[in-house]
Design a protein around this motif. Structure first.
Motif, mmCIF file in Angstrom:
data_model
loop_
_atom_site.group_PDB
_atom_site.id
_atom_site.type_symbol
_atom_site.label_atom_id
_atom_site.label_comp_id
_atom_site.label_asym_id
_atom_site.label_seq_id
_atom_site.Cartn_x
_atom_site.Cartn_y
_atom_site.Cartn_z
ATOM 1 N N GLU A 23 -23.295 -33.791 -105.168
ATOM 2 C CA GLU A 23 -24.385 -33.241 -104.359
ATOM 3 C C GLU A 23 -25.623 -34.115 -104.561
ATOM 4 O O GLU A 23 -26.215 -34.140 -105.644
ATOM 5 C CB GLU A 23 -24.657 -31.790 -104.755
ATOM 6 N N PHE A 36 -16.310 -22.901 -96.848
ATOM 7 C CA PHE A 36 -17.586 -22.308 -97.236
ATOM 8 C C PHE A 36 -18.130 -21.441 -96.116
ATOM 9 O O PHE A 36 -18.080 -21.822 -94.947
ATOM 10 C CB PHE A 36 -18.603 -23.391 -97.624
ATOM 11 N N GLU A 90 -17.635 -23.410 -92.790
ATOM 12 C CA GLU A 90 -17.492 -24.873 -92.880
ATOM 13 C C GLU A 90 -16.271 -25.276 -93.679
ATOM 14 O O GLU A 90 -15.929 -24.617 -94.667
ATOM 15 C CB GLU A 90 -18.702 -25.470 -93.620
ATOM 16 N N TYR A 132 -22.916 -24.782 -106.300
ATOM 17 C CA TYR A 132 -24.330 -24.628 -106.650
ATOM 18 C C TYR A 132 -24.834 -23.297 -106.072
ATOM 19 O O TYR A 132 -25.571 -23.262 -105.101
ATOM 20 C CB TYR A 132 -25.083 -25.830 -106.067
ATOM 21 N N SER A 176 -30.726 -19.342 -94.232
ATOM 22 C CA SER A 176 -31.074 -18.723 -95.511
ATOM 23 C C SER A 176 -31.354 -19.849 -96.479
ATOM 24 O O SER A 176 -31.469 -21.008 -96.067
ATOM 25 C CB SER A 176 -29.926 -17.840 -95.993
ATOM 26 N N GLY A 177 -31.474 -19.552 -97.746
ATOM 27 C CA GLY A 177 -31.737 -20.610 -98.713
ATOM 28 C C GLY A 177 -31.403 -20.122 -100.101
ATOM 29 O O GLY A 177 -30.979 -18.967 -100.279
ATOM 30 N N SER A 178 -31.579 -21.016 -101.084
ATOM 31 C CA SER A 178 -31.293 -20.668 -102.484
ATOM 32 C C SER A 178 -29.875 -20.153 -102.690
ATOM 33 O O SER A 178 -29.607 -19.375 -103.595
ATOM 34 C CB SER A 178 -32.278 -19.606 -103.006
ATOM 35 N N SER A 179 -28.973 -20.546 -101.811
ATOM 36 C CA SER A 179 -27.560 -20.151 -101.881
ATOM 37 C C SER A 179 -27.336 -18.659 -101.675
ATOM 38 O O SER A 179 -26.238 -18.160 -101.931
ATOM 39 C CB SER A 179 -26.920 -20.569 -103.214
ATOM 40 N N CYS A 180 -28.349 -17.920 -101.225
ATOM 41 C CA CYS A 180 -28.165 -16.485 -100.987
ATOM 42 C C CYS A 180 -27.119 -16.302 -99.892
ATOM 43 O O CYS A 180 -27.229 -16.896 -98.820
ATOM 44 C CB CYS A 180 -29.468 -15.826 -100.542
#
Ligand code: ADP
Ligand code: MG
Length: 348
Positions: free
Chosen positions: A226, A181, A219, A252, A187-191
């Motif tokens: 999850e 990954f 990673e 996700y 960042s956030g929201s998987s952006c």
């Protein structure tokens, strides 16, 4: 009884601007007007602070700006809590507590919290340092290593390294193994997050992540459900009943979170009693280790009894149907009460 003067902030420059609007509208819809005197400040995508004077029903991504014309900002003053509203007749409003219902950059990353500190404003949630550390995945992981929190093997690389020596990075990735990954560190929201199945997908994924942050985390892939834990920090630290997200897609990602609606969830998470105790204990340990206050959602991968930390969010999605409030609700703390308690603990 004097009402508590709350300044609710929403929007902001992050990729999660729209999510923040939905979270804030949800929070405002349940706050007791007999208890709270509410001032609402919206922050545009460009970063401008504007007093929101519209109705709750107009607090949507498409219409809020129609009702927000007056620039507003906190005044640097250590005894402060003074909000300056610039209009035809400038006004200052005394604020007892700010509730930044803001996600991501300049909302949940410590910068806003630092500004509150300078302006003498008390606020809901984590302080400047713990917000900053929690937002930056590479830094949070480095600290949590010292607390023996199990986590994916990872490597952080920055823009310069990616641009100058992609081959060295590709070679180092061989030891992590594919799939892996790639994600922006903060960042956030998987952006900007990608699952990379083979070496030829690596460079495009790194460049995609660079659009959100100058530092990128690579990673190893972790198999597992999850599982998320909502933590409430008052006098003591309380971890709610863990929940589980089932993305219904490869992972996700942003589309799954906000576009396709394929994700489903289970509260309680479908994990063993032992794993459940483990994630709750780790979540509390992480909350303490990162010096969090107020609230945080701590996310894990769980495979059998193996529990691996993924990330922490200090201002998680906060609509009434978001995971954090739902997990609290499953543990007996209803949404409205949760908001009261967060405000109370910010004032304490
Ligand atoms: N190491 C990993 N192994 C397996 N899946 C991962 C890994 N890292 C991220 N993911 C997947 O990507 C999603 C988004 O990554 P995450 O680190 O949670 O970033 P964000 O802060 O954007 O939510 C996760 O919910 C998960 O589905
Ligand atoms: Mg996540």
């Amino acid at each position: 009884m004097n009402k508590i003067r709350v300044c609710c902030l929403f929007g902001g420059v992050s990729e999660e601007h729209e999510v923040s609007i939905v979270s804030a509208a949800s929070v405002l819809s349940v706050m007791d007007r007999d208890k709270y005197e509410i001032t609402t400040v919206g922050i545009t995508k460009e970063g401008k602070w504007l007093l929101y004077e519209g109705a709750l029903s107009d607090l949507t991504k498409d219409s809020w700006l129609l009702y927000a014309t007056k620039e507003s900002f906190f005044v640097p003053d250590p005894n402060g809590g003074r909000l300056m509203i610039v209009g035809d007749t400038p006004e200052t409003r005394q604020i007892d507590v700010a509730f930044p219902v803001m996600h991501g950059k300049n909302g949940e990353d410590g910068t806003l919290q630092g500004l509150f500190d300078i302006c003498g404003v008390r606020y809901v949630g984590c302080g400047c340092l713990s917000s900053a550390v929690s937002m930056d995945k590479a830094t949070a992981k480095m600290i949590l290593k010292n607390y023996n929190i199990p986590q994916a093997m990872a490597m952080a690389v920055d823009r310069r390294e990616i641009e100058r020596d992609p081959i060295r990075i590709a070679m180092a990735c061989e030891s992590l193994g594919y799939p892996l990954f790639v994600k922006p560190s903060a960042s956030g929201s998987s952006c900007g997050v990608s699952r990379v199945n083979s070496a030829d997908e690596l460079l495009p994924a790194l460049h995609k992540a660079l659009l959100s942050d100058r530092r990128v985390l690579i990673e190893e892939y972790i198999k597992g459900a999850e599982v998320e834990v909502a933590v409430l920090g008052e006098d003591g630290i309380f971890a709610a009943e863990p929940g589980e997200i089932v993305p219904g897609s490869e992972f996700y990602d942003y589309e799954t979170k906000y576009v396709n609606n394929t994700a489903t969830y289970h509260i309680p998470a479908r994990i063993s009693e032992k794993a459940r105790e483990k994630v709750k204990a780790y979540a509390k340990k992480i909350f303490r280790a990162l010096d969090c206050k107020g609230l945080a959602r701590v996310d894990f991968f769980v495979d059998g009894e193996r529990v691996v930390f993924n990330e922490i969010n200090t201002m998680p999605g906060f609509t009434s149907i978001s995971m954090y409030p739902k997990m609290m609700e499953a543990s007996g703390i209803a949404y409205r009460e949760l908001i009261d308690r967060l405000i109370q603990s910010a004032l304490a």
